[in-house]
Design a protein around this motif. Structure first.
Motif, PDB file in Angstrom:
ATOM      1  N   GLU A 299      46.009  35.446   3.857  1.00  0.00           N
ATOM      2  CA  GLU A 299      45.239  35.138   5.062  1.00  0.00           C
ATOM      3  C   GLU A 299      43.734  35.230   4.800  1.00  0.00           C
ATOM      4  OE1 GLU A 299      44.821  36.742   9.694  1.00  0.00           O
ATOM      5  OE2 GLU A 299      46.124  37.774   8.266  1.00  0.00           O
ATOM      6  N   GLU A 395      62.342  28.100   4.289  1.00  0.00           N
ATOM      7  CA  GLU A 395      61.538  28.972   5.149  1.00  0.00           C
ATOM      8  C   GLU A 395      62.431  29.841   6.022  1.00  0.00           C
ATOM      9  OE1 GLU A 395      57.999  30.658   6.229  1.00  0.00           O
ATOM     10  OE2 GLU A 395      58.397  29.163   4.673  1.00  0.00           O
ATOM     11  N   TYR A 422      56.472  24.024  15.197  1.00  0.00           N
ATOM     12  CA  TYR A 422      55.462  25.046  14.895  1.00  0.00           C
ATOM     13  C   TYR A 422      55.680  25.593  13.482  1.00  0.00           C
ATOM     14  CZ  TYR A 422      52.527  29.183  15.572  1.00  0.00           C
ATOM     15  OH  TYR A 422      51.551  30.148  15.450  1.00  0.00           O
ATOM     16  N   ASN A 425      54.711  23.062  10.887  1.00  0.00           N
ATOM     17  CA  ASN A 425      53.259  23.002  10.723  1.00  0.00           C
ATOM     18  C   ASN A 425      52.761  24.136   9.834  1.00  0.00           C
ATOM     19  OD1 ASN A 425      50.767  21.568  11.677  1.00  0.00           O
ATOM     20  ND2 ASN A 425      50.240  23.631  12.329  1.00  0.00           N
ATOM     21  N   ASP A 426      53.397  25.318   9.945  1.00  0.00           N
ATOM     22  CA  ASP A 426      53.053  26.426   9.047  1.00  0.00           C
ATOM     23  C   ASP A 426      53.322  26.048   7.590  1.00  0.00           C
ATOM     24  OD1 ASP A 426      52.210  28.057  11.061  1.00  0.00           O
ATOM     25  OD2 ASP A 426      54.025  29.263  11.172  1.00  0.00           O
ATOM     26  N   THR A 429      50.709  23.586   6.484  1.00  0.00           N
ATOM     27  CA  THR A 429      49.431  24.274   6.291  1.00  0.00           C
ATOM     28  C   THR A 429      49.397  24.995   4.949  1.00  0.00           C
ATOM     29  OG1 THR A 429      49.115  24.593   8.676  1.00  0.00           O
ATOM     30  CG2 THR A 429      47.908  26.076   7.202  1.00  0.00           C
ATOM     31  N   GLU A 430      50.487  25.688   4.640  1.00  0.00           N
ATOM     32  CA  GLU A 430      50.560  26.401   3.357  1.00  0.00           C
ATOM     33  C   GLU A 430      50.478  25.423   2.184  1.00  0.00           C
ATOM     34  OE1 GLU A 430      53.419  29.611   0.975  1.00  0.00           O
ATOM     35  OE2 GLU A 430      54.001  28.866   2.954  1.00  0.00           O
TER      36      GLU A 430
END
Length: 457
Positions: A299, A395, A422, A425-426, A429-430
């Motif tokens: 993060e 995931e 959602y 999208n994670d 993003t990764e």
């Protein structure tokens, strides 16, 4: 209302805004006016006329301006709907879904002229991410060892402590769980409206109350009421308390203490059936801490990268988008304080601030958050990054391993399409962040203690 014939002129403005001038043909204005007046004539009842037989001229004499204003409003709505409902028209940018168009001025209504009005609204901001020059991401070094394990074991004891009432004549001590009712007293000796709080529960010493009355309550007993005069330092973080002296009436209604359990095999078994011994629990805690460490370091890396991308690729956040984000944060704070947004407004006002003051303080962080999401979403779109079914399954497996749940249970939690999107999208993003790390410079950063990892949050 009959269909209307419209023409439009779209103009892009600064700060992710736009305006559109729409014109309704004169014949449609007259037609809509005449039809509306006929409808009114049938429904309006005026003394001296039978219902449904009121002459239009009488209506115009008595209600002319009001009726014209109403018909003008109907025309605005009909014309906007005509323009915005045509999905095939790509000649203009549409309003953000939470940014309703606003009239620039009250339009003139004349039966002998075209009806023209102008609206302003926010549009989706232009986002281009092309500049990666000089980006350096530093990855902090964090060690998880005996010291960190010891701290976490103390937390386990705290979470499994038995809370019991203290004796009525016991004095409150730091670490006790106290229930109080309080209100501020004004210069006139009366209760300041909006400052009263009943049955507020918190741990003494944790400074979980707005007025920081912990030290003043230490020593009080159950049932005791105390008048407290408290002076705040000139550099107090709360600007509305800084340098001020306030008076409070505080009543303690309950006093409890946590009895910590021993660190042994019995505690481990109580925490989770999968543990047979204390050593089993320690190994699992260390493993979980490693997972948490990796997540936080990841993060921090992404925050550093995105911050630098924002600096090099400016984005203008629309006002409506920012307002929605700020309102969401306000509601979140209300939930954290176990109250309603309206009551939070009163509590903040009682401390000398206002909701507007608080939202202003949050604006910078909220803008950065929105810019971050806009930039990442643009990179995902521009690079064609997708989340495959196989990656989604992987995931699910990761979440199951991390939470100790069965994979099928995890899937049930994400059965809703919105929740699944959602998660996808994670994943995207990764993937795009990992692409970027290979394109910019990544260096080892400072050594940071595990506990300090979360101080910047």
């Amino acid at each position: 209302m009959p269909a209307v014939t419209v023409t439009k002129e779209f103009t892009k403005l600064e700060n992710s805004a736009a305006k559109m001038t729409i014109t309704v043909a004169q014949k449609d204005v007259a037609e809509n006016y005449n039809q509306k007046m006929k409808e009114y004539a049938k429904s309006i009842q005026i003394p001296g006329f039978r219902k449904g037989h009121v002459p239009v001229k009488i209506l115009e004499q008595k209600f002319g301006e009001a009726l014209k204003n109403e018909i003008a409003g109907d025309l605005v709505n009909a014309a906007l709907n005509e323009v915005l409902s045509n999905e095939e028209d790509k000649s203009f940018e549409r309003p953000l879904r939470y940014a309703a168009p606003e009239l620039e001025a009250i339009p003139e209504f004349d039966l002998n002229k075209d009806f023209t009005f102008t609206v302003k609204y926010d549009v989706f901001p232009a986002v281009e991410v092309k500049n990666f020059d000089g980006i350096v991401v530093k990855e902090p070094e964090v060690t998880v060892g005996d010291k960190e394990l010891e701290e976490e074991l103390k937390n386990v004891q705290e979470r499994n402590a038995v809370v019991v009432d203290r004796k009525d004549d016991d004095a409150a001590e730091k670490g006790n769980i106290v229930t109080v009712s309080y209100f501020e007293i004004g210069d006139d000796g009366k209760e300041v409206e909006g400052t009263k709080r009943d049955d507020y529960v918190f741990t003494l010493g944790a400074e979980q109350n707005i007025y920081k009355l912990d030290d003043d309550i230490i020593g009080m007993k159950k049932g005791e009421t105390k008048l407290i005069t408290k002076s705040y330092a000139a550099d107090d973080k709360n600007e509305n308390l800084a340098g001020k002296t306030k008076k409070f009436s505080v009543t303690v209604s309950a006093l409890k203490v946590r009895n910590l359990p021993a660190l042994d095999d019995d505690l481990a078994q109580d925490v989770n059936d999968k543990y047979k011994t204390l050593d089993d629990m320690k190994k699992d805690i260390l493993n979980n801490m490693e997972v948490v460490k990796e997540q936080r370091v990841s993060e921090m890396k992404s925050n550093s990268l995105i911050k630098q991308l924002i600096e090099r690729n400016p984005v203008v956040v629309p006002a409506s988008m920012l307002n929605i984000e700020l309102e969401m944060r306000w509601n979140q704070v209300a939930r954290q304080y176990q109250t309603t947004p309206e009551q939070l407004d009163k509590l903040v006002a009682a401390s000398g601030q206002s909701k507007e003051d608080m939202l202003k303080q949050w604006t910078g962080d909220a803008e950065e958050q929105i810019k971050s999401e806009l930039i990442i979403n643009e990179l995902i779109k521009a690079r064609g990054v997708e989340a495959s079914d196989e990656e989604l399954e992987a995931e699910f497996a990761k979440i199951a391993e991390r939470t100790g749940m069965a994979v099928e249970e995890v899937k049930k939690q994400y059965a809703n399409e919105n929740a699944k999107e959602y998660l996808k999208n994670d994943i995207k993003t990764e993937k795009v962040l990992n692409q970027l790390y290979s394109e910019v410079k990544v260096e080892k950063g400072d050594k940071i203690a595990f506990a300090d990892l979360f101080k910047e949050m």
